[in-house]
Scaffold this motif. Structure first.
Motif, mmCIF file in Angstrom:
data_model
loop_
_atom_site.group_PDB
_atom_site.id
_atom_site.type_symbol
_atom_site.label_atom_id
_atom_site.label_comp_id
_atom_site.label_asym_id
_atom_site.label_seq_id
_atom_site.Cartn_x
_atom_site.Cartn_y
_atom_site.Cartn_z
ATOM 1 N N ASP A 261 0.980 -1.085 -0.026
ATOM 2 C CA ASP A 261 -0.070 0.082 -0.148
ATOM 3 C C ASP A 261 1.083 1.197 -0.156
ATOM 4 O O ASP A 261 1.488 1.769 1.054
ATOM 5 C CB ASP A 261 -0.868 -0.131 1.349
ATOM 6 C CG ASP A 261 -1.956 1.112 1.272
ATOM 7 O OD1 ASP A 261 -2.146 1.758 0.180
ATOM 8 O OD2 ASP A 261 -2.410 1.376 2.318
ATOM 9 N N GLU B 198 -2.687 0.443 -4.246
ATOM 10 C CA GLU B 198 -2.392 -0.679 -3.655
ATOM 11 C C GLU B 198 -2.074 -1.762 -4.621
ATOM 12 O O GLU B 198 -2.662 -1.868 -5.672
ATOM 13 C CB GLU B 198 -3.664 -1.380 -2.852
ATOM 14 C CG GLU B 198 -3.417 -2.570 -2.301
ATOM 15 C CD GLU B 198 -4.594 -3.101 -1.534
ATOM 16 O OE1 GLU B 198 -4.820 -2.472 -0.357
ATOM 17 O OE2 GLU B 198 -5.308 -4.150 -2.211
ATOM 18 N N TYR C 33 6.056 2.553 1.532
ATOM 19 C CA TYR C 33 4.887 1.576 1.477
ATOM 20 C C TYR C 33 4.567 1.076 2.824
ATOM 21 O O TYR C 33 5.563 0.699 3.562
ATOM 22 C CB TYR C 33 5.255 0.247 0.665
ATOM 23 C CG TYR C 33 5.314 0.778 -0.828
ATOM 24 C CD1 TYR C 33 4.378 0.526 -1.574
ATOM 25 C CD2 TYR C 33 6.444 1.393 -1.339
ATOM 26 C CE1 TYR C 33 4.528 0.991 -2.995
ATOM 27 C CE2 TYR C 33 6.430 1.599 -2.875
ATOM 28 C CZ TYR C 33 5.587 1.395 -3.270
ATOM 29 O OH TYR C 33 5.741 1.581 -4.912
#
Length: 139
Positions: free
Chosen positions: A68, A74, A108
């Protein structure tokens, strides 16, 4: 190494329980939170299922990494997920997901997602997840 949630069927823990672990590893096999996009980094995962019912399990594990990107987006890696067959008599499993070149530069949140399918190919009742620390991917 991060430890995550593991869900099992509605049975007592002595009959079936599990633990799930994951970490990001650099090309030198060291845990890290900063990687270079083009280097050979991996997400290493291990899990163990214990209890009286492990010899009765049939089907396959499905393992994937959900990435993500902070600020949006995503992705799931690999596609399709890695599959491993249940091993009667042994509830220990390991897998290493190669991530070289899979993510654009950025920060992320990584999640290890473990699910199962039954021998008939339907969704199984075992699985879990591990939320890994934030990772910085550099060019």
């Amino acid at each position: 190494m991060a430890t995550g949630e593991f869900q099992v069927m509605k049975v007592p823990a002595e009959q079936l329980a599990g633990a799930l672990h994951g970490q990001v590893v650099d090309p030198g096999a060291q845990p890290t939170t900063v990687v270079r996009r083009g280097e050979g980094w991996t997400v290493d995962v291990s899990w163990e299922v214990t209890g009286e019912l492990i010899d009765w399990l049939q089907g396959r594990w499905q393992l994937e990494i959900i990435a993500d990107l902070l600020g949006g987006g995503e992705s799931r890696h690999p596609s399709p997920p890695v599959e491993l067959t249940f091993t009667p008599g042994s509830g220990r499993y390991t897998a290493s997901i190669p991530m070289r070149g899979q993510l654009a530069p950025g920060t992320y949140d990584l999640v290890v997602n473990l699910t199962t399918t039954t021998a008939a190919g339907t969704a199984g009742a075992l699985g879990g997840f591990v939320v890994l620390s934030k990772i910085l991917v550099k060019e």
